[in-house]
Scaffold this active site. Structure first.
Site, PDB file in Angstrom:
ATOM      1  N   TYR A 196      16.838  30.153   6.176  1.00  0.00           N
ATOM      2  CA  TYR A 196      15.721  30.910   6.752  1.00  0.00           C
ATOM      3  C   TYR A 196      15.783  30.911   8.276  1.00  0.00           C
ATOM      4  CZ  TYR A 196      13.251  30.643   2.243  1.00  0.00           C
ATOM      5  OH  TYR A 196      12.876  30.759   0.928  1.00  0.00           O
ATOM      6  N   ARG A 248     -11.043  -0.351  14.679  1.00  0.00           N
ATOM      7  CA  ARG A 248     -10.906   0.478  13.482  1.00  0.00           C
ATOM      8  C   ARG A 248     -11.800  -0.115  12.392  1.00  0.00           C
ATOM      9  NH1 ARG A 248      -5.083   1.093  10.464  1.00  0.00           N
ATOM     10  NH2 ARG A 248      -5.449  -1.145  10.179  1.00  0.00           N
ATOM     11  N   ARG A 275       1.198 -10.743   6.987  1.00  0.00           N
ATOM     12  CA  ARG A 275       1.177  -9.533   6.151  1.00  0.00           C
ATOM     13  C   ARG A 275       2.380  -8.655   6.487  1.00  0.00           C
ATOM     14  NH1 ARG A 275      -4.069  -9.600   8.670  1.00  0.00           N
ATOM     15  NH2 ARG A 275      -3.405  -7.795   9.904  1.00  0.00           N
ATOM     16  N   HIS A 295      -6.400  -7.560  13.071  1.00  0.00           N
ATOM     17  CA  HIS A 295      -5.163  -6.758  13.093  1.00  0.00           C
ATOM     18  C   HIS A 295      -4.765  -6.522  14.546  1.00  0.00           C
ATOM     19  CE1 HIS A 295      -2.137  -4.375  11.186  1.00  0.00           C
ATOM     20  NE2 HIS A 295      -2.606  -3.212  11.566  1.00  0.00           N
ATOM     21  N   ASP A 298      13.062  23.232  -1.493  1.00  0.00           N
ATOM     22  CA  ASP A 298      13.716  22.500  -2.589  1.00  0.00           C
ATOM     23  C   ASP A 298      15.187  22.230  -2.330  1.00  0.00           C
ATOM     24  OD1 ASP A 298      11.265  23.324  -3.973  1.00  0.00           O
ATOM     25  OD2 ASP A 298      12.274  25.274  -4.034  1.00  0.00           O
ATOM     26  N   CYS A 320      14.861  23.916   3.475  1.00  0.00           N
ATOM     27  CA  CYS A 320      14.002  24.724   2.612  1.00  0.00           C
ATOM     28  C   CYS A 320      13.133  23.792   1.769  1.00  0.00           C
ATOM     29  CB  CYS A 320      14.847  25.611   1.707  1.00  0.00           C
ATOM     30  SG  CYS A 320      16.096  26.565   2.590  1.00  0.00           S
ATOM     31  N   LYS A 333       0.850  -1.199   0.000  1.00  0.00           N
ATOM     32  CA  LYS A 333       0.000   0.000   0.000  1.00  0.00           C
ATOM     33  C   LYS A 333       0.886   1.251   0.000  1.00  0.00           C
ATOM     34  CE  LYS A 333      -0.340  -0.215   5.049  1.00  0.00           C
ATOM     35  NZ  LYS A 333      -1.204  -0.587   6.186  1.00  0.00           N
TER      36      LYS A 333
HETATM   37  C1  PLP Z   1      -0.390  -1.597   6.872  1.00  0.00           C
HETATM   38  C2  PLP Z   1      -0.944  -2.871   7.335  1.00  0.00           C
HETATM   39  C3  PLP Z   1      -0.097  -3.989   7.485  1.00  0.00           C
HETATM   40  C4  PLP Z   1       1.407  -3.911   7.365  1.00  0.00           C
HETATM   41  O1  PLP Z   1       1.914  -3.386   8.564  1.00  0.00           O
HETATM   42  P1  PLP Z   1       3.488  -3.307   8.862  1.00  0.00           P
HETATM   43  O2  PLP Z   1       3.552  -2.915  10.291  1.00  0.00           O
HETATM   44  O3  PLP Z   1       4.034  -2.255   7.960  1.00  0.00           O
HETATM   45  O4  PLP Z   1       4.058  -4.637   8.590  1.00  0.00           O
HETATM   46  C5  PLP Z   1      -0.684  -5.187   7.804  1.00  0.00           C
HETATM   47  N1  PLP Z   1      -2.018  -5.295   7.993  1.00  0.00           N
HETATM   48  C6  PLP Z   1      -2.860  -4.235   7.885  1.00  0.00           C
HETATM   49  C7  PLP Z   1      -4.312  -4.431   8.127  1.00  0.00           C
HETATM   50  C8  PLP Z   1      -2.339  -2.987   7.580  1.00  0.00           C
HETATM   51  O5  PLP Z   1      -3.173  -1.942   7.494  1.00  0.00           O
END
Ligand code: PLP
Length: 383
Positions: free
Chosen positions: A279, A146, A233, A174, A329, A327, A51
């Protein structure tokens, strides 16, 4: 823009002639995939989380390479990210982790994407809107609050298995504190694990097959490697980086950063004692100095909050740091002790130059954030 992705061309340079650029080291990506896969129990497959343009690394080149080395499961955040991968020819499963409006069901089907059912209402809406069966993984809320249907709503979750236009291929949850060693967080994580496994068990008892199970992201595997899951994941760790500095963990799992970030020296100038730089005049030379102006700034994703934090940089294999405010750039580095520094020289902010290597964990910590945010916000212009 990117040419020649193959296992022979391990290092892909993204427009190195430009003022600032990222380099991807695919050999390191392969190393990380192998090291992390080795932590998984038999039968648990690697799911690559790509992602946010693969955390700023480029979702298409990263996924193309992962396909080449045998990775067959991907996760993205949005429908558009999934479609982009399919258009680039990525094969295997692509799971959308975020919410997709039910009206988009036909796009999910035509692009062969798997949608997360964000809760029972979302699952029913997808079923109602889909012209044909749509592939889904059910999300279970085990405590992050969530996305996901509450684990204790077993009857309602079980009723989804009768819906004709949902193909339930998997179920996941998660972990929200798997990175922490605090006893409270460890107990909470264990509660999440058992709540998820119990949900799968109760569904099976009702003759509902939840399909492929997955629960852990990077820290979930690093700290709880032995769970009986079908996928893990991997996001941040796959890119060779931890969210925050942790030398002990890196000692145990020696991850290698995939991304390097470099720019060039534009000019070099002498400073007299008492003169200030950039700056706000926040940096003052207290002795004669040499300063080099470098062609990268906060519009390229380097956080401006790094100003005054002695952000390290490498020039000709030697370490120096940023002086004064960043800055939009450009930024300015101290090259007093690197007399050979010249316009056109490469300046490294992440990655190796000679014997030195700069890691994203340190930069993120200086910026008051985690590497996940730092990396996905690096958008070098013209790339
Ligand atoms: C982003 C995400 C991950 C990956 O998480 P990391 O900590 O970067 O490994 C896994 N599962 C879900 C649901 C996520 O949103």
């Amino acid at each position: 823009m990117i040419t020649n992705i193959s296992s022979d061309a391990m290092i892909i340079r993204l427009m190195p002639e430009r003022r600032a650029w990222k380099e991807l080291d695919f050999e390191n990506l392969k190393w990380n995939v192998e090291k992390l896969s080795a932590l998984l129990p038999e039968g648990c497959a690697f799911m690559a989380v790509v992602k946010a343009d693969a955390y700023g690394h480029g979702a298409v080149p990263v996924s193309t390479y992962l396909n080449l080395i045998g990775v067959r499961a991907f996760a993205v955040a949005t429908l558009q990210e999934g479609i982009k991968l399919r258009r680039a020819g990525i094969r295997g499963e692509i799971l959308i982790l975020g919410y997709t409006p039910p009206q988009e069901a036909s796009l999910l089907i035509s692009n062969n994407l798997i949608q997360t059912a964000a809760d029972c209402a979302h699952a029913r809406a997808l079923n109602a809107a889909a012209p044909y069966p749509v592939k889904v993984h059910l999300k279970i809320d085990t405590g992050m609050h969530r996305l996901g249907e509450r684990a204790e709503h077993i009857e309602e979750i079980a009723s989804l298995f009768a819906l004709p236009r949902l193909r339930i291929l998997g179920m996941y949850s998660h972990l929200c504190a798997a990175d922490s060693q605090e006893i409270d967080d460890v107990l909470f994580t264990r509660m999440q694990i058992s709540s998820f496994l119990r949900t799968a068990e109760l569904l099976r008892k009702k003759d509902c097959d939840p399909g492929k199970l997955h629960l852990q992201s990077s820290y979930g595997v690093l700290n709880y490697p032995d769970l009986p899951m079908d996928y893990a994941r991997f996001g941040i760790a796959m890119y060779g980086v931890l969210s925050s500095p942790d030398a002990k963990l890196l000692g145990r799992v020696p991850l290698r950063p995939v991304l390097s970030l470099r720019a060039r020296i534009a000019t070099v100038r002498e400073l007299k004692p008492g003169e200030t730089v950039s700056y706000g005049r926040r940096f003052r030379a207290d002795a004669p100095m040499r300063a080099a102006t470098v062609t990268i700034g906060y519009a390229d994703g380097l956080p401006r909050s790094l100003s005054g934090r002695e952000l390290p940089a490498l020039v000709r294999g030697r370490r120096t740091h940023v002086i004064g405010n960043l800055c939009m750039d450009q930024l300015i580095i101290d090259v007093t002790h690197i007399p050979e520094a010249r316009p056109g020289d490469v300046v490294t902010f992440l990655g190796a130059d000679g014997p030195c290597c700069l890691r994203a964990e340190e930069m993120a910590e200086k910026a008051g954030t985690i590497t996940n945010e730092l990396l996905c916000r690096l958008h070098v212009r013209d790339e």
